[in-house]
Design a protein around this motif. Structure first.
Motif, PDB file in Angstrom:
ATOM      1  N   LEU A   1       0.780  -1.099   0.047  1.00  0.00           N
ATOM      2  CA  LEU A   1       0.079  -0.064   0.000  1.00  0.00           C
ATOM      3  C   LEU A   1       0.917   1.351  -0.019  1.00  0.00           C
ATOM      4  CD1 LEU A   1      -2.621  -1.063   2.659  1.00  0.00           C
ATOM      5  CD2 LEU A   1      -3.134  -0.835   0.359  1.00  0.00           C
ATOM      6  N   ASN A   2       0.154   2.301  -0.376  1.00  0.00           N
ATOM      7  CA  ASN A   2       0.900   3.734  -0.037  1.00  0.00           C
ATOM      8  C   ASN A   2       0.848   4.344   1.189  1.00  0.00           C
ATOM      9  OD1 ASN A   2       1.722   3.912  -3.152  1.00  0.00           O
ATOM     10  ND2 ASN A   2      -0.360   4.331  -3.479  1.00  0.00           N
ATOM     11  N   THR A   3       1.285   3.393   2.110  1.00  0.00           N
ATOM     12  CA  THR A   3       1.274   3.749   3.445  1.00  0.00           C
ATOM     13  C   THR A   3       1.895   2.890   4.389  1.00  0.00           C
ATOM     14  OG1 THR A   3      -0.409   4.247   5.370  1.00  0.00           O
ATOM     15  CG2 THR A   3      -0.782   2.419   4.223  1.00  0.00           C
ATOM     16  N   VAL A   4       2.269   3.369   5.442  1.00  0.00           N
ATOM     17  CA  VAL A   4       3.209   2.699   6.599  1.00  0.00           C
ATOM     18  C   VAL A   4       2.276   2.414   7.771  1.00  0.00           C
ATOM     19  CG1 VAL A   4       5.250   2.478   8.075  1.00  0.00           C
ATOM     20  CG2 VAL A   4       5.315   3.773   5.757  1.00  0.00           C
ATOM     21  N   LEU A   5       1.939   1.320   8.102  1.00  0.00           N
ATOM     22  CA  LEU A   5       1.250   0.719   9.173  1.00  0.00           C
ATOM     23  C   LEU A   5       1.957   0.590  10.377  1.00  0.00           C
ATOM     24  CD1 LEU A   5      -1.871   0.039  10.297  1.00  0.00           C
ATOM     25  CD2 LEU A   5      -1.257  -2.240   9.574  1.00  0.00           C
ATOM     26  N   PHE A   6       1.509   0.982  11.553  1.00  0.00           N
ATOM     27  CA  PHE A   6       2.285   0.759  12.641  1.00  0.00           C
ATOM     28  C   PHE A   6       1.397  -0.079  13.677  1.00  0.00           C
ATOM     29  CE2 PHE A   6       4.538   4.418  10.880  1.00  0.00           C
ATOM     30  CZ  PHE A   6       5.685   4.296  11.620  1.00  0.00           C
ATOM     31  N   PRO A   7       2.061  -0.798  14.856  1.00  0.00           N
ATOM     32  CA  PRO A   7       1.512  -1.626  15.734  1.00  0.00           C
ATOM     33  C   PRO A   7       0.487  -0.729  16.346  1.00  0.00           C
ATOM     34  CG  PRO A   7       3.703  -2.226  15.709  1.00  0.00           C
ATOM     35  CD  PRO A   7       3.686  -1.120  14.827  1.00  0.00           C
ATOM     36  N   GLY A   8      -0.794  -1.276  16.757  1.00  0.00           N
ATOM     37  CA  GLY A   8      -1.651  -0.444  17.339  1.00  0.00           C
ATOM     38  C   GLY A   8      -2.517   0.569  16.765  1.00  0.00           C
ATOM     39  N   CYS A   9      -2.126   0.710  15.636  1.00  0.00           N
ATOM     40  CA  CYS A   9      -2.761   1.663  14.513  1.00  0.00           C
ATOM     41  C   CYS A   9      -3.806   0.887  13.755  1.00  0.00           C
ATOM     42  CB  CYS A   9      -1.690   2.628  13.853  1.00  0.00           C
ATOM     43  SG  CYS A   9      -0.639   3.421  14.895  1.00  0.00           S
TER      44      CYS A   9
ATOM     45  N   ARG B   1       8.249  -2.944  -6.507  1.00  0.00           N
ATOM     46  CA  ARG B   1       9.352  -2.686  -5.371  1.00  0.00           C
ATOM     47  C   ARG B   1       8.489  -2.367  -4.075  1.00  0.00           C
ATOM     48  NH1 ARG B   1      13.952  -0.137  -3.939  1.00  0.00           N
ATOM     49  NH2 ARG B   1      13.134   1.813  -4.689  1.00  0.00           N
ATOM     50  N   PHE B   2       8.872  -2.856  -3.020  1.00  0.00           N
ATOM     51  CA  PHE B   2       8.086  -2.242  -1.559  1.00  0.00           C
ATOM     52  C   PHE B   2       9.120  -2.561  -0.813  1.00  0.00           C
ATOM     53  CE2 PHE B   2       6.697  -6.680  -2.585  1.00  0.00           C
ATOM     54  CZ  PHE B   2       7.185  -7.325  -1.621  1.00  0.00           C
ATOM     55  N   ALA B   3       8.943  -1.827   0.527  1.00  0.00           N
ATOM     56  CA  ALA B   3       9.866  -1.853   1.672  1.00  0.00           C
ATOM     57  C   ALA B   3      10.116  -3.138   2.347  1.00  0.00           C
ATOM     58  CB  ALA B   3       9.274  -1.002   2.914  1.00  0.00           C
ATOM     59  N   ALA B   4      11.147  -3.320   2.769  1.00  0.00           N
ATOM     60  CA  ALA B   4      11.571  -4.496   3.214  1.00  0.00           C
ATOM     61  C   ALA B   4      11.115  -4.889   4.741  1.00  0.00           C
ATOM     62  CB  ALA B   4      13.194  -4.588   3.285  1.00  0.00           C
ATOM     63  N   LEU B   5      10.421  -3.811   5.380  1.00  0.00           N
ATOM     64  CA  LEU B   5      10.066  -3.603   6.744  1.00  0.00           C
ATOM     65  C   LEU B   5       8.601  -3.553   6.590  1.00  0.00           C
ATOM     66  CD1 LEU B   5      11.506  -3.700   9.519  1.00  0.00           C
ATOM     67  CD2 LEU B   5      11.324  -1.208   9.521  1.00  0.00           C
ATOM     68  N   GLY B   6       7.709  -4.166   7.351  1.00  0.00           N
ATOM     69  CA  GLY B   6       6.237  -4.082   7.320  1.00  0.00           C
ATOM     70  C   GLY B   6       5.589  -4.307   8.807  1.00  0.00           C
ATOM     71  N   CYS B   7       4.261  -4.171   8.682  1.00  0.00           N
ATOM     72  CA  CYS B   7       3.447  -4.568   9.935  1.00  0.00           C
ATOM     73  C   CYS B   7       2.332  -5.634   9.624  1.00  0.00           C
ATOM     74  CB  CYS B   7       2.832  -3.140  10.385  1.00  0.00           C
ATOM     75  SG  CYS B   7       2.105  -3.457  11.979  1.00  0.00           S
TER      76      CYS B   7
ATOM     77  N   GLU C   1     -15.495  -3.898   2.745  1.00  0.00           N
ATOM     78  CA  GLU C   1     -14.815  -2.716   3.666  1.00  0.00           C
ATOM     79  C   GLU C   1     -14.396  -3.510   4.840  1.00  0.00           C
ATOM     80  OE1 GLU C   1     -14.936   0.401   2.898  1.00  0.00           O
ATOM     81  OE2 GLU C   1     -16.508   0.746   1.384  1.00  0.00           O
ATOM     82  N   ILE C   2     -12.991  -3.256   5.071  1.00  0.00           N
ATOM     83  CA  ILE C   2     -12.468  -3.852   6.442  1.00  0.00           C
ATOM     84  C   ILE C   2     -11.560  -2.702   7.315  1.00  0.00           C
ATOM     85  CG2 ILE C   2     -12.142  -6.216   5.150  1.00  0.00           C
ATOM     86  CD1 ILE C   2      -9.028  -5.439   5.227  1.00  0.00           C
ATOM     87  N   ARG C   3     -11.657  -2.937   8.404  1.00  0.00           N
ATOM     88  CA  ARG C   3     -10.761  -2.210   9.496  1.00  0.00           C
ATOM     89  C   ARG C   3      -9.644  -3.135   9.884  1.00  0.00           C
ATOM     90  NH1 ARG C   3     -13.081   2.128  13.534  1.00  0.00           N
ATOM     91  NH2 ARG C   3     -12.812   3.355  11.707  1.00  0.00           N
ATOM     92  N   VAL C   4      -8.503  -2.712   9.743  1.00  0.00           N
ATOM     93  CA  VAL C   4      -7.319  -3.782  10.375  1.00  0.00           C
ATOM     94  C   VAL C   4      -6.540  -2.844  11.616  1.00  0.00           C
ATOM     95  CG1 VAL C   4      -6.966  -4.960   8.246  1.00  0.00           C
ATOM     96  CG2 VAL C   4      -5.716  -2.868   8.724  1.00  0.00           C
ATOM     97  N   GLU C   5      -5.958  -3.547  12.634  1.00  0.00           N
ATOM     98  CA  GLU C   5      -5.024  -3.058  13.389  1.00  0.00           C
ATOM     99  C   GLU C   5      -3.685  -3.458  13.273  1.00  0.00           C
ATOM    100  OE1 GLU C   5      -4.850  -2.719  18.200  1.00  0.00           O
ATOM    101  OE2 GLU C   5      -6.727  -2.221  17.165  1.00  0.00           O
ATOM    102  N   GLY C   6      -2.687  -2.832  13.219  1.00  0.00           N
ATOM    103  CA  GLY C   6      -1.653  -3.198  13.168  1.00  0.00           C
ATOM    104  C   GLY C   6      -1.003  -4.044  14.553  1.00  0.00           C
ATOM    105  N   ALA C   7      -0.119  -5.094  14.268  1.00  0.00           N
ATOM    106  CA  ALA C   7       0.114  -5.888  15.604  1.00  0.00           C
ATOM    107  C   ALA C   7       1.681  -6.019  15.409  1.00  0.00           C
ATOM    108  CB  ALA C   7      -0.322  -7.420  14.948  1.00  0.00           C
TER     109      ALA C   7
END
Length: 196
Positions: free
Chosen positions: A8-16, A58-64, A80-86
């Motif tokens: 995705l064009n976003t960076v997800l963080f734990p708890g977000c 190409r995508f980042a080597a780090l994810g959530c 439609e989904i809502r996810v939470e970073g873990a």
């Protein structure tokens, strides 16, 4: 190697939290498997390519890891989904399947034990509280008061309008106190308070 990735064009963080509208067959199939198994999938930031169509080149080597916390099927078939970073992870070997779904081997990153907020974090905690007043942030149920440095660092990293490169640097930092110092330095630079 079967951990599904969702570039995705976003960076997800734990708890977000993140809301997504899913309409591509590869992701509808992936989410159906995740819901059946009670598992999550990986959100990685796109560096080259698009969210829709062929797999991102190409995508980042780090994810959530993203865990599904709510979902609703619209009449037009869009999910439609809502996810939470873990958990955070580092991407190992990847493979693009015939349906253009990218799967990977991942290494889970160690999380530092939560530490309480200190007096020097009062200004950053106040900033998070003010961010909670934004309707989009409020709709996600984020912002407001947090209990520890990790939650404060994760939510500010996610919600502040920073470049993806800066967000990826923050995601890579395991130590929340260090991440909060880095956020403070970025904010000072944005406000012109420090030479860039």
């Amino acid at each position: 190697m079967d951990f599904p990735l969702f570039p995705l064009n976003t960076v997800l963080f734990p708890g977000c939290r993140l809301d997504l509208s899913i309409f591509e067959a590869r992701y509808l199939d992936m989410l159906s498997r995740c819901l059946r198994r009670g598992t999550g999938f990986g959100v990685v930031c796109i560096l080259e390519g698009e969210e829709v169509g062929e797999a991102a080149s190409r995508f980042a080597a780090l994810g959530c890891e993203a865990l599904i916390c709510d979902w609703q099927q619209r009449p037009d078939g869009v999910l439609e989904i809502r996810v939470e970073g873990a958990r955070r992870f580092r991407v190992g070997r990847t493979e693009v399947r015939r349906d253009q779904l990218t799967v990977a081997e991942v290494d889970w990153l160690h999380e530092v034990q939560a530490a309480p907020l200190a007096a020097e974090h009062a200004d950053l905690a106040a900033l998070l509280t003010s961010l909670a007043e934004h309707p989009l942030v409020g709709a996600l149920g984020m912002g407001g008061t947090v209990a520890d440095q990790q939650a404060l660092a994760n939510q500010l990293s996610y919600l502040l309008p920073l470049d993806p490169e800066e967000k990826l640097k923050l995601l890579a930092m395991g130590e929340p106190a260090r991440r909060l110092e880095y956020i403070r330095a970025l904010l000072e630079r944005l406000q012109g308070g420090a030479p860039g």
